[in-house]
Each structure stands twice: as C-alpha cells, then as structure tokens.
Design an enzyme around this catalytic site. Structure first.
Site, PDB file in Angstrom:
ATOM      1  N   GLU A  51       0.818  -1.220   0.000  1.00 52.59           N
ATOM      2  CA  GLU A  51       0.000   0.000   0.000  1.00 52.59           C
ATOM      3  C   GLU A  51       0.847   1.264   0.000  1.00 52.59           C
ATOM      4  O   GLU A  51       0.466   2.289  -0.562  1.00 52.59           O
ATOM      5  CB  GLU A  51      -0.948   0.016   1.199  1.00 52.59           C
ATOM      6  CG  GLU A  51      -2.103  -0.972   1.097  1.00 52.59           C
ATOM      7  CD  GLU A  51      -1.749  -2.360   1.606  1.00 52.59           C
ATOM      8  OE1 GLU A  51      -0.568  -2.599   1.938  1.00 52.59           O
ATOM      9  OE2 GLU A  51      -2.666  -3.204   1.681  1.00 52.59           O
ATOM     10  N   PHE A 113     -12.349  -6.651  13.620  1.00 48.27           N
ATOM     11  CA  PHE A 113     -11.223  -7.107  12.808  1.00 48.27           C
ATOM     12  C   PHE A 113     -10.846  -6.035  11.777  1.00 48.27           C
ATOM     13  O   PHE A 113     -11.693  -5.542  11.052  1.00 48.27           O
ATOM     14  CB  PHE A 113     -11.593  -8.414  12.097  1.00 48.27           C
ATOM     15  CG  PHE A 113     -10.519  -8.925  11.184  1.00 48.27           C
ATOM     16  CD1 PHE A 113      -9.301  -9.339  11.696  1.00 48.27           C
ATOM     17  CD2 PHE A 113     -10.711  -8.964   9.811  1.00 48.27           C
ATOM     18  CE1 PHE A 113      -8.295  -9.804  10.859  1.00 48.27           C
ATOM     19  CE2 PHE A 113      -9.708  -9.421   8.971  1.00 48.27           C
ATOM     20  CZ  PHE A 113      -8.495  -9.845   9.503  1.00 48.27           C
ATOM     21  N   GLN A 114      -9.596  -5.692  11.738  1.00 53.12           N
ATOM     22  CA  GLN A 114      -9.051  -4.663  10.830  1.00 53.12           C
ATOM     23  C   GLN A 114      -9.690  -3.299  11.013  1.00 53.12           C
ATOM     24  O   GLN A 114      -9.769  -2.508  10.077  1.00 53.12           O
ATOM     25  CB  GLN A 114      -9.114  -5.135   9.370  1.00 53.12           C
ATOM     26  CG  GLN A 114      -8.222  -6.363   9.150  1.00 53.12           C
ATOM     27  CD  GLN A 114      -7.989  -6.729   7.710  1.00 53.12           C
ATOM     28  OE1 GLN A 114      -8.822  -6.460   6.853  1.00 53.12           O
ATOM     29  NE2 GLN A 114      -6.858  -7.359   7.435  1.00 53.12           N
ATOM     30  N   LYS A 163     -17.615  -0.193   5.070  1.00 54.17           N
ATOM     31  CA  LYS A 163     -18.007  -1.193   4.078  1.00 54.17           C
ATOM     32  C   LYS A 163     -19.503  -1.119   3.741  1.00 54.17           C
ATOM     33  O   LYS A 163     -19.892  -1.243   2.575  1.00 54.17           O
ATOM     34  CB  LYS A 163     -17.656  -2.588   4.586  1.00 54.17           C
ATOM     35  CG  LYS A 163     -17.863  -3.662   3.540  1.00 54.17           C
ATOM     36  CD  LYS A 163     -17.275  -4.995   3.964  1.00 54.17           C
ATOM     37  CE  LYS A 163     -17.431  -6.015   2.850  1.00 54.17           C
ATOM     38  NZ  LYS A 163     -16.865  -7.320   3.226  1.00 54.17           N
ATOM     39  N   MET A 473      24.486   8.109   2.882  1.00 53.57           N
ATOM     40  CA  MET A 473      24.337   9.431   3.484  1.00 53.57           C
ATOM     41  C   MET A 473      24.557   9.391   4.997  1.00 53.57           C
ATOM     42  O   MET A 473      25.169  10.296   5.570  1.00 53.57           O
ATOM     43  CB  MET A 473      22.950  10.023   3.169  1.00 53.57           C
ATOM     44  CG  MET A 473      22.785  11.452   3.638  1.00 53.57           C
ATOM     45  SD  MET A 473      24.061  12.529   2.975  1.00 53.57           S
ATOM     46  CE  MET A 473      23.207  13.259   1.589  1.00 53.57           C
TER      47      MET A 473
HETATM   48  C1  LIG Z   1      12.275   5.517   5.447  1.00 49.66           C
HETATM   49  C2  LIG Z   1      13.564   6.135   5.827  1.00 49.66           C
HETATM   50  N1  LIG Z   1      14.322   5.571   6.787  1.00 49.66           N
HETATM   51  C3  LIG Z   1      15.509   6.134   7.141  1.00 49.66           C
HETATM   52  C4  LIG Z   1      15.950   7.272   6.545  1.00 49.66           C
HETATM   53  C5  LIG Z   1      17.266   7.903   6.956  1.00 49.66           C
HETATM   54  N2  LIG Z   1      18.211   7.891   5.840  1.00 49.66           N
HETATM   55  C6  LIG Z   1      18.428   8.969   5.064  1.00 49.66           C
HETATM   56  S1  LIG Z   1      19.542   8.687   3.852  1.00 49.66           S
HETATM   57  C7  LIG Z   1      19.787   7.107   4.354  1.00 49.66           C
HETATM   58  C8  LIG Z   1      20.764   6.203   3.638  1.00 49.66           C
HETATM   59  C9  LIG Z   1      20.322   5.870   2.275  1.00 49.66           C
HETATM   60  O1  LIG Z   1      21.145   4.869   1.765  1.00 49.66           O
HETATM   61  P1  LIG Z   1      21.090   4.428   0.245  1.00 49.66           P
HETATM   62  O2  LIG Z   1      19.692   4.241  -0.179  1.00 49.66           O
HETATM   63  O3  LIG Z   1      21.996   3.274   0.066  1.00 49.66           O
HETATM   64  O4  LIG Z   1      21.599   5.713  -0.531  1.00 49.66           O
HETATM   65  P2  LIG Z   1      23.029   6.439  -0.512  1.00 49.66           P
HETATM   66  O5  LIG Z   1      23.014   7.452   0.556  1.00 49.66           O
HETATM   67  O6  LIG Z   1      24.066   5.395  -0.280  1.00 49.66           O
HETATM   68  O7  LIG Z   1      23.111   7.066  -1.868  1.00 49.66           O
HETATM   69  C10 LIG Z   1      19.007   6.821   5.476  1.00 49.66           C
HETATM   70  C11 LIG Z   1      19.025   5.537   6.192  1.00 49.66           C
HETATM   71  C12 LIG Z   1      15.099   7.846   5.563  1.00 49.66           C
HETATM   72  N3  LIG Z   1      15.409   8.984   4.950  1.00 49.66           N
HETATM   73  N4  LIG Z   1      13.934   7.243   5.212  1.00 49.66           N
END
Ligand SMILES: Cc1ncc(C[n+]2csc(CCOP(=O)(O)OP(=O)(O)O)c2C)c(N)n1
Lengths: 564, 153
Positions: A51, A113-114, A163, A473
């Site tokens: 979803e 439920f749900q 529903k 990052m």
């Molecule tokens: C749903 C979610 N969880 C955690 C984060 C925190 N976060 C920001 S950037 C990042 C790393 C992303 O890694 P990747 O997709 O491998 O991309 P890269 O930075 O290596 O290009 C994280 C964990 C986020 N932005 N969104």
C-alpha cells in the site's frame, strides 16, 4: 437522478474527475469498491505490491502530470501501510486522494477485525480527511476531496468509507459547484503589496530569486524564467524547485542549502533582497537561522499564509497564486539587467572559485560521473525520480534539469523507498518518455517488490542503483561527525540485484566500468522490461559541499581531505 | 504570554480533534479550551486560552485558519472572558466571611447536602485565581474549573 450504490458512486466520481489510473491494494473492507472497479470501464487499476507503494505511485503520477493522483486501500493494516505515502505527499504539497475501506458503521468503535481510527491517524499527514457516515453525503465528499486536493496549496485528502456505505444505495448527484464556506484560497495578491515589492526590487542592489516547489506546482516556471531574464536577477532553487530555471541559464546559480553549491549559498548570505517564490525556508536550506540571509530584506510570495513568516520574518509578504502575483509584478517592474551587473560579477567569481565538482577516476566509478553521463545520454525528454540519500543529492547537483516536473523526489520527508513506486506512477503520466529512477542499495530494498507491478503492467522504468554498499548518506555523517564509527550502515553483504531483477521478470546489469555502464544504460533504455543497473561505485565518496547541521549556510565543508 | 482566541468552525464530526491535534502536534500550549454549537447555525465556537510569544501566536492563528472547517479566527481586540468554577467545601468548616467573598466575586451557593456545600463563581480567569486563593481557608475538597468562554466586543 441516478440511484447508485456507494462503490458505483466512487467510480462515477472518478470518471467525472477525469481519473485515468488508480493505484491500490484490495482487502475485506474494500471488497465492494474492488468489485465495482472490476466492472467499470473508466479507469485502470494498478495493483501495487504494497500500500505504501500505491500511494507513492499516485504521488509520482501527480508530480509528473500535475493532475490528482488516486489510491485505494483496505482498512486496518492496508491503511496504516499507506500513511508514509500520505506524509510524503503532504510535505511536498502533492494533490492526491486516498480512498480507504473501513469496517461497517455498526462495527466502528468495537475493535472489530481490521478496524483502526484511520482519520485519527491520517489527520496530521493530510490537508483534509473525511469519515463517510452515510450514503447521502458521499457524492459531496468525493467532490470536495478532489477540489481540496488540487486547489490552494495542494495536498493529499483521505476519504475513509465504511463497508456498508460502499454497498448502500442512494441518489447520485455529483455537485457541479463546490461551496465550502470556510475554504476560500486567496489567488490574487494584494495590489498594494505587489506595487511595493516592485519598488523594493528596483531599489535593491543584490536581489536574489529563491525558487521553491511552489513555483512548479503553480505552473509559474515559464513566468519566472521571463522575470529573471527581464530583470537580470540571479536565482537559486531548492531541491523541489529544480527545473524551474534551465540548468544552463546563466542566471541559475543552482541548488542552495546543506548540499547546495558554494555560489548559491554565498548568494543567499550576501543578498540584500530575497525574493522567495513558493519556497518555505526548510531547515535544510536555511542552516543556522540567525545567520541566514542576514543582510536581506525578504519578499515572500506563497499561496499558503501559514508559510509566511513561519521560519523567517517576511518584510514584504504577498499571499496569492504565484502565477497571478508574478504576472502582475512583471507589469509593474522596470528594473533592468544592467542594474545588477556588479552583483552578477561577484557571483560569477564565487562560482569560478568553487564550482560543483568531483574528482573522476579510472579505477572506480564515481557516482557523480554516472549521473552526469546519464544526463548527457538521455537529454531533456525524460523524468527522473530518486530515492533518498547521497545519490539523491548528487542527482540534484549533477543531472541537468531543464524543465519543471522533470524531477520526482521526496523533499520534505526524504522518504526512502519512494523512488521505484513513484517512477512507476510517473511512467503512467508520461507515456513513452523514459523514466529513470536513481536509487541507493539501501533505498531500493525498501520497495523492491514493485518490480513485480512494473512487469505485470508493462511499465518499464530504468533503475540505476548507485551501489556503495553503505547507507551512504548516514555513513557520510558518521565519517564527518562520529569519528568513522559506521554503526549499522555497512551493507557489504548484499543480494544479487541482477538475479533479483531477473527473478521478477525484469532485466539486470552489474557494471563496474564506464563502458559497461553506457552499454547497460543503452540496452535498458531500449528494453520493454523494467531494468536494474547495479552500478558499483566508490564506497567512500562524500556529497560536497556540505553544511554541518546547525551551522551557518556559508560555512561549507568544501573538500574531504582526510575524511575518506 | 497569555493569549485568548475565539475560533468559529463548521459544526462537524471530528472538528474538535482537528483543533486539539493541531495544538498537540505543533507543541503549542492549551491552557483551556471550551466549545459549544452556535445556536441556529451550522457552526461551533471554540474559546481557547493559550500562551506563547507574538510569533507563536501568529502561527497558531494561521494554522487554525488553514484547517478546512475553520470559518473565522478572532484573536485581536477586546474580549469579555468568563470562566466558571465549582468549589466543594465540607459543611463542618467555619463559614465566617464566605458570604462576603462570594459577594465580591458574584458567586453563589450552587448546592448543598448533609456533608458539603458547593459554591460557584463565574469571572475572568485572573479573578477566579484570586477567588480560589481567598477560599482556601475553608479547606475545599474539590475544585473544578470550566475553562474560559470568550466574546469579542
Ligand atoms: C524511510 C527512511 N528511513 C531512514 C531514513 C534515513 N536515511 C536517510 S539517507 C539514508 C541512507 C540511504 O542509503 P542508500 O539508499 O543506500 O543511498 P546512498 O546514501 O548510499 O546514496 C538513510 C538511512 C530515511 N530517509 N527514510
């Protein structure tokens, strides 16, 4: 007047709203809606595999097309899975309508439920929401939902339908006009304020256009280009404002903020007049507030009054639709490019001092090179989505965006897992145009099941994984601010992305050299199947410049000597 | 700084939680909130007492406006403010001076039984504070404050 059941009413309403495609996932409380979806001929329903992805896909469709995106989900976990999608769209002011099933009215409040308090949960993540309590109000609510989603400052609207209401019969009269006495967005800016703004601009020495996502949403991009050209005022953009100015426009100083260009951040810091156009002063752009644009008076044009003076004080606020305000301002302004020549010279010097750059290598692929190369290879007739992380910032820095709605990215929430489903939604919006999703090895795993959706619906998009075997990052922050303690960011044990793509019925490539990449991209672009290009890139590359969180925007880390 | 705001909203399902949710979600204080339908209209009126500096207040007002069911936000100008309080005092207290205090605050006896008397006052929040101080010496066992209702003049 037609007598219809609730589910037929939904289909009729969608037809009248011109909806072509709905993304969703069925379940018990939504069975009636889905049964009708099966019978009707107005819109296509795309079954995503989660979803969250359904809402991101509707969001991506909306961002690429400018129309309202629509998603269906069932009650309980179906709905809660959709919440991240709502929050993402809300932060970036994306028009969409989410219709969720709810348990029957007789069961509401019994912990059935749900059952979940869906409107209670969605309230902080939507522009507005409804729990439909009887069939008579359903047509009006649907009409209002679309109207509210697309007018004023756009945003997601959630309609929760029990529903029994989806089965109940009632008269279907879809309102022609909407009259919500309490909801009247202001489109026309105050004439006096606009006149004043024109005077202030003429009296300024170092004016700067500060362009946000609102510029794209309001369709003001063309006008902004004209305005910049006519006045010779340089421009910076936010992440969401990329594409409003042409990438190669001399007046375009690029993205400002935490990973903005040196010249853009210096322009912000030295400007004496900031003309904010549909931008909301996110902390990723302002840095330390007390140091932000310290010498500047601020003109702030925004359709949302609550955006004005929320973060920084606007000296000249103008509430209204950007397009309407700007065309009036154009008529009043006499400022000429000559007036700001000195200012542009200063900025040109800053730009030549520290242009956006990276050190290329022949041993290992640099992510920036991959992005630049892709940009050169595909040109303008393409939509690019991203996930979240370093790759997202490099795309912002090194992909040449020349058109509005070319970049589909989660700005306000920074939602990992957004890229692939949003790309699929965008693909529905743009037809034959290629859609490219830049993603990370972390992000892609957050909604990789959507490869299936693409394969089934024959909507191929190209996914480029900039694979650094890290949550890059976060790793970068650990490098700079946590003495290289890479807590839970090392992803060196990985799935075989090529096989993954193939097992879903797509195509996969693993590339390590420039040549391999170019070949893979060329093949992928021609393929009628979804593709994953797993690009092995330099593990320790950092996104620069970087403004440490909380520091002044002019205090940029410009190189990473010793930080790799 | 203490602020009072009146909000006129569509009288519809869930509107109160939209407003209280807005305060909670953004970390604004609510000192008191009262609400009732406006007779012969589709609207309700909320009286909100909150606190914060000029900036916070400006945001509160704008954010309230942003809610779709909000018709009007009244925040400036003069208000008549009345708050009600009920105070339960054991009957075995010495009631010397109670009459005079009630009189000074336009209070009255609302109820009595064999154990307690319950007195009530309606006044602005400040004066209720003073009243509650004055009445302390009768050792009240329960105090219920009703929250301010506001009318702009
Ligand atoms: C749903 C979610 N969880 C955690 C984060 C925190 N976060 C920001 S950037 C990042 C790393 C992303 O890694 P990747 O997709 O491998 O991309 P890269 O930075 O290596 O290009 C994280 C964990 C986020 N932005 N969104």
């Amino acid at each position: 007047m037609k007598e219809l059941n609730g589910s037929q009413m939904i289909s009729e309403a969608l037809k009248l709203e011109g909806v072509e495609v709905v993304f969703g996932y069925p379940g018990g409380a939504a069975l009636n809606i889905y049964d009708e979806t099966y019978k009707q001929e107005y819109f296509r329903h795309v079954l995503t595999r989660h979803e969250q992805a359904a809402v991101h896909a509707a969001d991506g469709y909306a961002r690429a097309s400018g129309k309202v995106g629509v998603a269906f989900v069932t009650s309980g976990p179906g709905f809660t899975n959709a919440v991240t999608g709502l929050a993402t769209a809300y932060s970036d002011s994306i028009p969409l309508v989410l219709i969720s099933g709810q348990v029957a009215t007789s069961l509401i409040g019994t912990d059935a439920f749900q059952e979940i308090d869906a409107v209670g949960i969605s309230r902080p993540c939507v522009k507005h929401n409804y729990l439909v309590k009887n069939i008579e109000e359903l047509p009006r609510i649907l009409k209002e939902a679309f109207y509210i989603a697309r007018t004023g400052r756009p945003g997601p609207v959630h309609v929760d339908i029990p529903k029994d209401i989806t089965a109940a019969i009632g008269k279907f009269e879809y309102p022609k006009e909407i009259n919500i006495p309490t909801y009247k967005p202001t489109y026309k800016g105050n004439a006096k304020q606009i006149k004043k703004a024109a005077e202030i601009i003429e009296a300024s020495n170092r004016p700067l256009l500060y362009i946000g996502g609102g510029a794209i949403i309001s369709g003001a991009s063309e006008l902004i280009r004209e305005f910049a050209k006519k006045t010779g005022i340089p421009a910076i953009t936010t992440l969401m404002g990329l594409g409003v100015m042409r990438d190669d426009d001399e007046l375009n100083l690029g993205m400002a903020g935490m990973h903005g260009s040196y010249v853009a951040n210096m322009a912000l810091s030295e400007s004496d007049l900031l003309i904010a156009l549909g931008a909301r002063f996110d902390d990723r752009i302002t840095g330390k507030l007390s140091e932000f644009a310290k010498h500047a008076k601020i003109i702030h044009v925004d359709i949302d009054p609550s955006s004005i003076s929320k973060i920084v004080n606007a000296h000249f606020p103008i509430v209204g639709d950007l397009k309407s305000v700007l065309s009036e301002l154009m008529g009043r302004i006499n400022a000429k490019p000559e007036n700001f020549e000195k200012w542009r010279e200063i900025l040109a010097r800053y730009n030549s001092l520290y242009p956006l750059k990276y050190t290329d290598s022949e041993e290992v692929l640099k992510p920036q090179w991959v992005i630049e190369k892709t940009s050169q290879m595909v040109g303008d007739d393409v939509v690019v989505s991203t996930d979240v992380g370093q790759h997202q910032m490099w795309v912002a820095q090194f992909f040449a965006f020349n058109k509005p709605r070319q970049l589909v990215t989660s700005g306000g929430q920074g939602t990992m897992g957004f890229g692939l489903p949003a790309a699929l939604g965008a693909k529905w919006a743009v037809g034959d145009k290629p859609v490219i999703n830049f993603t990370g090895d972390g992000s892609i795993l957050m909604n990789i099941q959507e490869l299936m959706t693409s394969v089934v619906d024959k909507k191929p998009v190209v996914n480029i994984i900039l694979n650094n075997s890290f949550l890059g990052m976060v790793r970068q922050w650990q490098t700079f601010f946590y003495e290289h303690r890479y807590s839970n960011t090392d992803l060196s044990i990985q799935p075989d992305f090529v096989k993954l793509a193939e097992s879903f019925g797509g195509v996969g490539f693993r590339v390590k050299t420039k040549k391999e990449f170019e070949d893979a991209l060329n093949t992928a672009l021609k393929s009628d199947k979804i593709s994953l290009i797993d690009v092995v890139v330099d593990r320790f590359e950092n996104v620069l410049p970087m403004v440490p969180a909380g520091a002044a925007i002019y205090n940029m880390i410009l190189d990473d000597k010793g930080q790799k | 700084m203490r602020r009072v705001i009146s909000v006129i909203v569509l009288n519809e399902h869930g509107v109160l939680s939209r407003i209280s949710g807005l305060f909670a979600g953004r970390g604004y204080n609510i000192d008191s909130l009262t609400v009732a339908p406006i007779p012969e209209s589709g609207f309700s009126r909320l009286s909100i007492v909150t606190s914060g500096d000029e900036r916070v207040l400006e945001q509160i007002v704008k954010q309230l406006h942003k809610l779709i069911p909000t018709y009007k936000v009244i925040e400036s100008g003069e208000f008549v403010e009345k708050e009600m309080a009920l105070i339960k005092i054991p009957l075995n207290e010495n009631f010397g001076g109670l009459d005079a205090i009630l009189k000074a605050y336009n209070g009255s006896v609302a109820n009595t039984n064999e154990n307690y008397i319950i007195v009530m006052v309606a006044d602005d929040a400040n004066r209720i504070d003073n009243f509650l101080k004055a009445i302390k010496k009768f050792n009240p066992v329960d105090i219920v404050r009703g929250g301010s209702v506001l009318m702009d003049i």
